[in-house]
Structures are given as structure tokens and as C-alpha cells.
Design a protein around this motif. Sequence first.
Motif, PDB file in Angstrom:
ATOM      1  N   VAL A   1       0.834  -1.200   0.000  1.00  0.00           N
ATOM      2  CA  VAL A   1       0.000   0.000   0.000  1.00  0.00           C
ATOM      3  C   VAL A   1       0.870   1.252   0.000  1.00  0.00           C
ATOM      4  N   LEU A   2       0.660   2.118  -0.978  1.00  0.00           N
ATOM      5  CA  LEU A   2       1.349   3.406  -1.010  1.00  0.00           C
ATOM      6  C   LEU A   2       0.390   4.481  -0.515  1.00  0.00           C
ATOM      7  N   ILE A   3       0.848   5.271   0.441  1.00  0.00           N
ATOM      8  CA  ILE A   3       0.026   6.320   1.054  1.00  0.00           C
ATOM      9  C   ILE A   3       0.666   7.675   0.782  1.00  0.00           C
ATOM     10  N   THR A   4      -0.111   8.618   0.278  1.00  0.00           N
ATOM     11  CA  THR A   4       0.396   9.981   0.117  1.00  0.00           C
ATOM     12  C   THR A   4       0.007  10.804   1.350  1.00  0.00           C
ATOM     13  N   GLY A   5       0.848  11.786   1.667  1.00  0.00           N
ATOM     14  CA  GLY A   5       0.571  12.653   2.815  1.00  0.00           C
ATOM     15  C   GLY A   5       0.597  11.897   4.132  1.00  0.00           C
ATOM     16  N   ALA A   6       1.620  11.058   4.314  1.00  0.00           N
ATOM     17  CA  ALA A   6       1.652  10.162   5.482  1.00  0.00           C
ATOM     18  C   ALA A   6       2.432  10.719   6.666  1.00  0.00           C
ATOM     19  N   SER A   7       2.883  11.960   6.592  1.00  0.00           N
ATOM     20  CA  SER A   7       3.739  12.475   7.665  1.00  0.00           C
ATOM     21  C   SER A   7       2.969  12.883   8.915  1.00  0.00           C
ATOM     22  N   ARG A   8       1.662  13.139   8.792  1.00  0.00           N
ATOM     23  CA  ARG A   8       0.900  13.585   9.948  1.00  0.00           C
ATOM     24  C   ARG A   8      -0.580  13.281   9.750  1.00  0.00           C
TER      25      ARG A   8
ATOM     26  N   GLU B   1      -1.926   2.043  11.091  1.00  0.00           N
ATOM     27  CA  GLU B   1      -2.977   1.016  11.126  1.00  0.00           C
ATOM     28  C   GLU B   1      -2.659  -0.116  10.154  1.00  0.00           C
ATOM     29  N   LEU B   2      -2.286   0.228   8.942  1.00  0.00           N
ATOM     30  CA  LEU B   2      -2.018  -0.795   7.937  1.00  0.00           C
ATOM     31  C   LEU B   2      -0.759  -1.593   8.266  1.00  0.00           C
ATOM     32  N   ALA B   3       0.282  -0.924   8.747  1.00  0.00           N
ATOM     33  CA  ALA B   3       1.489  -1.636   9.153  1.00  0.00           C
ATOM     34  C   ALA B   3       1.173  -2.596  10.302  1.00  0.00           C
ATOM     35  N   GLY B   4       0.333  -2.147  11.240  1.00  0.00           N
ATOM     36  CA  GLY B   4      -0.058  -2.992  12.354  1.00  0.00           C
ATOM     37  C   GLY B   4      -0.849  -4.216  11.933  1.00  0.00           C
TER      38      GLY B   4
ATOM     39  N   LEU C   1       8.956  11.145   8.027  1.00  0.00           N
ATOM     40  CA  LEU C   1       8.443   9.774   8.113  1.00  0.00           C
ATOM     41  C   LEU C   1       9.386   8.853   8.879  1.00  0.00           C
ATOM     42  N   ALA C   2      10.492   9.396   9.380  1.00  0.00           N
ATOM     43  CA  ALA C   2      11.579   8.574   9.907  1.00  0.00           C
ATOM     44  C   ALA C   2      11.149   7.614  11.005  1.00  0.00           C
ATOM     45  N   ASP C   3      10.202   8.006  11.843  1.00  0.00           N
ATOM     46  CA  ASP C   3       9.832   7.154  12.978  1.00  0.00           C
ATOM     47  C   ASP C   3       8.652   6.229  12.680  1.00  0.00           C
ATOM     48  N   LEU C   4       8.187   6.200  11.444  1.00  0.00           N
ATOM     49  CA  LEU C   4       7.084   5.304  11.107  1.00  0.00           C
ATOM     50  C   LEU C   4       7.601   3.887  10.879  1.00  0.00           C
ATOM     51  N   PRO C   5       6.979   2.882  11.491  1.00  0.00           N
ATOM     52  CA  PRO C   5       7.416   1.484  11.331  1.00  0.00           C
ATOM     53  C   PRO C   5       6.859   0.872  10.046  1.00  0.00           C
ATOM     54  N   VAL C   6       7.359   1.345   8.918  1.00  0.00           N
ATOM     55  CA  VAL C   6       6.841   0.922   7.620  1.00  0.00           C
ATOM     56  C   VAL C   6       7.981   0.380   6.758  1.00  0.00           C
ATOM     57  N   ALA C   7       7.617  -0.241   5.629  1.00  0.00           N
ATOM     58  CA  ALA C   7       8.616  -0.869   4.770  1.00  0.00           C
ATOM     59  C   ALA C   7       9.462   0.147   4.016  1.00  0.00           C
ATOM     60  N   GLU C   8       8.812   1.226   3.519  1.00  0.00           N
ATOM     61  CA  GLU C   8       9.522   2.229   2.729  1.00  0.00           C
ATOM     62  C   GLU C   8       9.043   3.620   3.129  1.00  0.00           C
ATOM     63  N   ARG C   9       9.986   4.568   3.094  1.00  0.00           N
ATOM     64  CA  ARG C   9       9.674   5.979   3.351  1.00  0.00           C
ATOM     65  C   ARG C   9      10.243   6.784   2.190  1.00  0.00           C
ATOM     66  N   LEU C  10       9.359   7.410   1.417  1.00  0.00           N
ATOM     67  CA  LEU C  10       9.791   8.059   0.183  1.00  0.00           C
ATOM     68  C   LEU C  10       9.318   9.502   0.120  1.00  0.00           C
ATOM     69  N   GLN C  11      10.130  10.344  -0.526  1.00  0.00           N
ATOM     70  CA  GLN C  11       9.717  11.714  -0.800  1.00  0.00           C
ATOM     71  C   GLN C  11       8.764  11.698  -1.987  1.00  0.00           C
ATOM     72  N   LEU C  12       7.619  12.348  -1.824  1.00  0.00           N
ATOM     73  CA  LEU C  12       6.653  12.450  -2.925  1.00  0.00           C
ATOM     74  C   LEU C  12       5.837  13.717  -2.741  1.00  0.00           C
ATOM     75  N   ASP C  13       5.922  14.582  -3.732  1.00  0.00           N
ATOM     76  CA  ASP C  13       5.107  15.795  -3.794  1.00  0.00           C
ATOM     77  C   ASP C  13       4.094  15.568  -4.906  1.00  0.00           C
ATOM     78  N   VAL C  14       2.821  15.456  -4.539  1.00  0.00           N
ATOM     79  CA  VAL C  14       1.797  15.099  -5.529  1.00  0.00           C
ATOM     80  C   VAL C  14       1.596  16.178  -6.583  1.00  0.00           C
TER      81      VAL C  14
END
Length: 255
Positions: free
Chosen positions: A4-11, A20-23, A38-51
Motif C-alpha cells: 500500500v502506497l500512502i500519500t501525505g503520510a507524515s501527519r 494502522e495498515l502496518a499494524g 516519516l523517519a519514525d514510522l514502522p513501515v517498509a519504505e519511506r519516500l519523498q513524494l510531492d503530488v
Amino acid sequence: MSSVLITGASRGIGRAIALELAGRGHRVVATARQAEALADLPVAERLQLDVTDQDSVDRAIAAAGEVDVLVSNAGSTLRAPLETVPLAELEQLFQLNTFGALRVAQAVLPAMRERGAGRLVFVSSIQGRLVLPIIAPYGASKWALEAIAEGLAVETAPFGVKVSIMQPGAVATDGAAGAKSFFTDDDPYLPLYKQLPALRGEVITAEEVAAAVADTIEHTDPPLRVPVGVPAEQALKARKEAPEHAPFLTAQLDW
């Protein structure tokens, strides 16, 4: 489990969805304009994306790997009367809330179509189906988003892609508090502005929205539109039942 790719995931809602999805065991690709947020999120990938930036979108989608589900969440809001809202600000709002959502959908759809499977989940609002005064610029961007999402649902269904539109009401995030406002000290629309808290109704948590998004992703046959929370269900039901000869909520205003 899905990728699952999520945009705007920093807050706010996006961050809650990522958690929720990682859990639940999904592979989560969290994205934001500032990847370090995004550094402290327990997810597989953390990427820069400006929509709003095509090159940024292309780089992120290339780096994300296979994407089963796009959760299009990045967005913003503002407060202004339509008479005086700066059109440049309105254009910027549409670039983020509406065109940005389509830009990322366009980037992930070819691979989904080729696989014959995929999910597009758009985080909209009850304001994608009704209008609140002073927040009407935001509502307009969400009405347009919902038209795009419904169009995508029709066009991509033969290719196995399913589309859902999440419709929460007021959510307890810093989005409303941090919204830009455009009023003069003697603005004739200030009485309407002061009534907004009552019009927005009962507030739900970002975690409630995240759970609804996760449930929708895991649903084998998700509905197109998903009201999130009892307040949203009630507001949308009232809008549907209201007469069409007058603007919705007019009778509730002290004007």
C-alpha cells in the motif's frame, strides 16, 4: 497482505493510516513532501513524494516497487468567503487536493491494469457531497475529486481495479487549526466564519478514519463511497433527504 502506497503520510490521517495498515501486516510505502518527517514510522519504505510535482511522483512510484493499493490522502484546506478567496490560493488547493490525487493515480494505474487488479482509495470528505460556507473552496476541490474517482471507478472496473471514496466529517487533526484564513478585520462574512465549529459537527479521530480505510482495503467488494463515522453518516443522510430548491444548511445559519 497488500503493498500500500500512502500519500501525505507524515501527519494526521495519513500517518494514522500508515500505522494502522502496518499494524495489520501490510507492506506500507509511506510518502510525504519531506521524507525525513516519516523517519519514525514502522513501515517498509519511506519516500519523498510531492503530488503536485510530476517528476517527484515518477521517482517515488519507480522506487516503491509493486503497488497493490494507492491511498490518496495528501491534501489541505483553507478558510475564505468565495467572494474574496484569492484565486491563486484556490488554484493551489486544487493542485494538491484534486489534480495531485489524479496525478498519482495515473502513475500507478498502468501496472494495476496490466496485472488485472488494484485498489484506489481516495480520502475525501462529507464536503465532497455537501457545502459548508467559508470552507466552500475546500469542498469544491473534494466535489471535483469525487467526480474523478467515480469516473475512474467506471473506466477501470473492466481491468479489475476497484475504487473507494472515504468520506469523514470533522476529524481531530491539526488541518483545520493550521488552515490559511483570508478575512479582513471588518469582513462582512465573519458572522458565518464564527458559526463554523457548530456546522462542522461532532469530531472523530484520525485513528477511526484509518481503521475505516484499512477495513475498506481488506473488503473483497468495497463500496464506492464510504461514510466514516456516525456524524458523517447522519450528515450525508440529511443532505440526501434535503430539498433541492434551497442550499443545504441555510436554515441552520444565524444570518
